[in-house]
Every structure is written in C-alpha cells, then in structure tokens.
Write a protein that holds these residues in place. Structure first.
Motif, mmCIF file in Angstrom:
data_model
loop_
_atom_site.group_PDB
_atom_site.id
_atom_site.type_symbol
_atom_site.label_atom_id
_atom_site.label_comp_id
_atom_site.label_asym_id
_atom_site.label_seq_id
_atom_site.Cartn_x
_atom_site.Cartn_y
_atom_site.Cartn_z
ATOM 1 N N ARG A 1 0.834 -1.213 0.000
ATOM 2 C CA ARG A 1 0.000 0.000 0.000
ATOM 3 C C ARG A 1 0.857 1.246 0.000
ATOM 4 N N SER A 2 1.962 1.172 0.697
ATOM 5 C CA SER A 2 2.853 2.318 0.746
ATOM 6 C C SER A 2 3.466 2.580 -0.635
ATOM 7 N N LEU A 3 3.862 1.526 -1.322
ATOM 8 C CA LEU A 3 4.407 1.686 -2.674
ATOM 9 C C LEU A 3 3.345 2.191 -3.652
ATOM 10 N N LEU A 4 2.116 1.704 -3.487
ATOM 11 C CA LEU A 4 1.020 2.214 -4.317
ATOM 12 C C LEU A 4 0.761 3.691 -4.040
ATOM 13 N N GLY A 5 0.805 4.087 -2.771
ATOM 14 C CA GLY A 5 0.635 5.489 -2.411
ATOM 15 C C GLY A 5 1.726 6.348 -3.010
ATOM 16 N N LEU A 6 2.955 5.842 -2.991
ATOM 17 C CA LEU A 6 4.076 6.566 -3.587
ATOM 18 C C LEU A 6 3.875 6.716 -5.096
ATOM 19 N N GLY A 7 3.489 5.641 -5.746
ATOM 20 C CA GLY A 7 3.237 5.688 -7.188
ATOM 21 C C GLY A 7 2.083 6.607 -7.554
ATOM 22 N N LEU A 8 1.021 6.567 -6.771
ATOM 23 C CA LEU A 8 -0.128 7.432 -7.042
ATOM 24 C C LEU A 8 0.206 8.897 -6.777
ATOM 25 N N GLY A 9 1.039 9.170 -5.768
ATOM 26 C CA GLY A 9 1.469 10.545 -5.511
ATOM 27 C C GLY A 9 2.272 11.098 -6.680
ATOM 28 N N VAL A 10 3.151 10.284 -7.222
ATOM 29 C CA VAL A 10 3.923 10.697 -8.393
ATOM 30 C C VAL A 10 2.998 10.862 -9.599
ATOM 31 N N ALA A 11 2.038 9.943 -9.745
ATOM 32 C CA ALA A 11 1.074 10.042 -10.842
ATOM 33 C C ALA A 11 0.245 11.317 -10.736
ATOM 34 N N ASP A 12 -0.088 11.738 -9.524
ATOM 35 C CA ASP A 12 -0.816 12.999 -9.332
ATOM 36 C C ASP A 12 -0.041 14.158 -9.942
ATOM 37 N N LEU A 13 1.247 14.209 -9.665
ATOM 38 C CA LEU A 13 2.058 15.305 -10.181
ATOM 39 C C LEU A 13 2.263 15.204 -11.685
ATOM 40 N N VAL A 14 2.337 13.987 -12.210
ATOM 41 C CA VAL A 14 2.458 13.799 -13.658
ATOM 42 C C VAL A 14 1.177 14.244 -14.362
ATOM 43 N N VAL A 15 0.021 13.893 -13.795
ATOM 44 C CA VAL A 15 -1.262 14.322 -14.370
ATOM 45 C C VAL A 15 -1.362 15.839 -14.338
ATOM 46 N N LEU A 16 -0.964 16.444 -13.239
ATOM 47 C CA LEU A 16 -0.984 17.904 -13.139
ATOM 48 C C LEU A 16 -0.084 18.529 -14.203
ATOM 49 N N ALA A 17 1.118 17.995 -14.373
ATOM 50 C CA ALA A 17 2.045 18.531 -15.378
ATOM 51 C C ALA A 17 1.484 18.361 -16.791
ATOM 52 N N ALA A 18 0.839 17.233 -17.054
ATOM 53 C CA ALA A 18 0.262 16.999 -18.380
ATOM 54 C C ALA A 18 -0.868 17.978 -18.678
ATOM 55 N N PHE A 19 -1.755 18.182 -17.716
ATOM 56 C CA PHE A 19 -2.852 19.125 -17.923
ATOM 57 C C PHE A 19 -2.346 20.562 -18.029
ATOM 58 N N MET A 20 -1.335 20.889 -17.241
ATOM 59 C CA MET A 20 -0.795 22.249 -17.300
ATOM 60 C C MET A 20 -0.111 22.511 -18.636
ATOM 61 N N SER A 21 0.592 21.523 -19.171
ATOM 62 C CA SER A 21 1.251 21.731 -20.454
ATOM 63 C C SER A 21 0.235 21.757 -21.597
ATOM 64 N N ALA A 22 -0.875 21.054 -21.459
ATOM 65 C CA ALA A 22 -1.908 21.074 -22.492
ATOM 66 C C ALA A 22 -2.613 22.426 -22.539
ATOM 67 N N ASP A 23 -2.797 23.061 -21.362
ATOM 68 C CA ASP A 23 -3.491 24.342 -21.297
ATOM 69 C C ASP A 23 -2.555 25.539 -21.395
ATOM 70 N N ASN A 24 -1.252 25.289 -21.235
ATOM 71 C CA ASN A 24 -0.247 26.367 -21.179
ATOM 72 C C ASN A 24 -0.559 27.364 -20.069
ATOM 73 N N THR A 25 -1.024 26.855 -18.949
ATOM 74 C CA THR A 25 -1.323 27.689 -17.779
ATOM 75 C C THR A 25 -0.752 27.013 -16.531
ATOM 76 N N MET A 26 -0.846 27.710 -15.411
ATOM 77 C CA MET A 26 -0.393 27.141 -14.140
ATOM 78 C C MET A 26 -1.502 26.398 -13.425
ATOM 79 N N SER A 27 -2.671 26.305 -14.019
ATOM 80 C CA SER A 27 -3.773 25.553 -13.440
ATOM 81 C C SER A 27 -4.453 24.762 -14.556
ATOM 82 N N TRP A 28 -5.322 23.864 -14.186
ATOM 83 C CA TRP A 28 -6.012 23.093 -15.201
ATOM 84 C C TRP A 28 -7.479 22.948 -14.830
ATOM 85 N N SER A 29 -8.284 22.712 -15.823
ATOM 86 C CA SER A 29 -9.708 22.475 -15.614
ATOM 87 C C SER A 29 -10.205 21.557 -16.719
ATOM 88 N N LEU A 30 -11.264 20.853 -16.432
ATOM 89 C CA LEU A 30 -11.813 19.915 -17.428
ATOM 90 C C LEU A 30 -12.870 20.588 -18.257
#
Length: 88
Positions: free
Chosen positions: A59-88
């Motif tokens: 569970r700890s390794l899954l939490g670590l992976g999901l935490g990293v995935a959170d930041l990757v998703v944020l970076a992907a959405f931010m680069s798609a919008d060219n902003t510092m925030s994202w929205s759907l």
C-alpha cells in the motif's frame, strides 16, 4: 490515564501502517481533486512509512506511485493548457 503502550503492543507499527493507508487514499483522491496538494502529501507519507518499516509495504508503494502520478497528471494538464492551473 496510561501514557505508555501496553506490553506486546507496538504503536509505531500501527502508525506506519496508518501512514501507508493514508498515502494510498490521498494519492488515489489526488488523481481527481487537489493533486498539487495531495500528491506531495501522499509521497511524503509513503516515504515515511517505507523508511519506518511498515507491514503494509504494498500500500505504501502504491501510495508513492499514485502521488507521483498525481504530479504527472498535473504537469500533463498544465502543459496542455499552457497555464499554471487546469480544468476539465
């Protein structure tokens, strides 16, 4: 009021198991909302749980992976919008 743990009961292990579960839940929740906040918290909790020797290593390794995935998703959405925030 008792200040010490009863004999045979190790509260440190329970604390690390709780950190492992919390990192998993926060990492999973961070994929949906507040990933800029919940992702780093999940990473820190998972790292602490692993460092302290949790019994719930998976569970700890899954939490670590999901935490990293959170930041990757944020970076992907931010680069798609060219902003510092994202929205759907």
């Amino acid at each position: 009021m008792q200040l010490t743990a009863p004999a045979g009961r190790r509260t440190g292990i329970r604390d690390t198991d709780g950190m492992a579960v919390a990192s998993f839940v926060l990492g999973l929740l961070g994929l949906l909302v507040l990933n800029v906040v919940l992702g780093p918290i999940a990473i820190v909790l998972a790292s602490l749980a692993l460092w302290r020797g949790t019994a719930r290593r998976g569970r700890s390794l899954l939490g670590l992976g999901l935490g990293v995935a959170d930041l990757v998703v944020l970076a992907a959405f931010m680069s798609a919008d060219n902003t510092m925030s994202w929205s759907l």
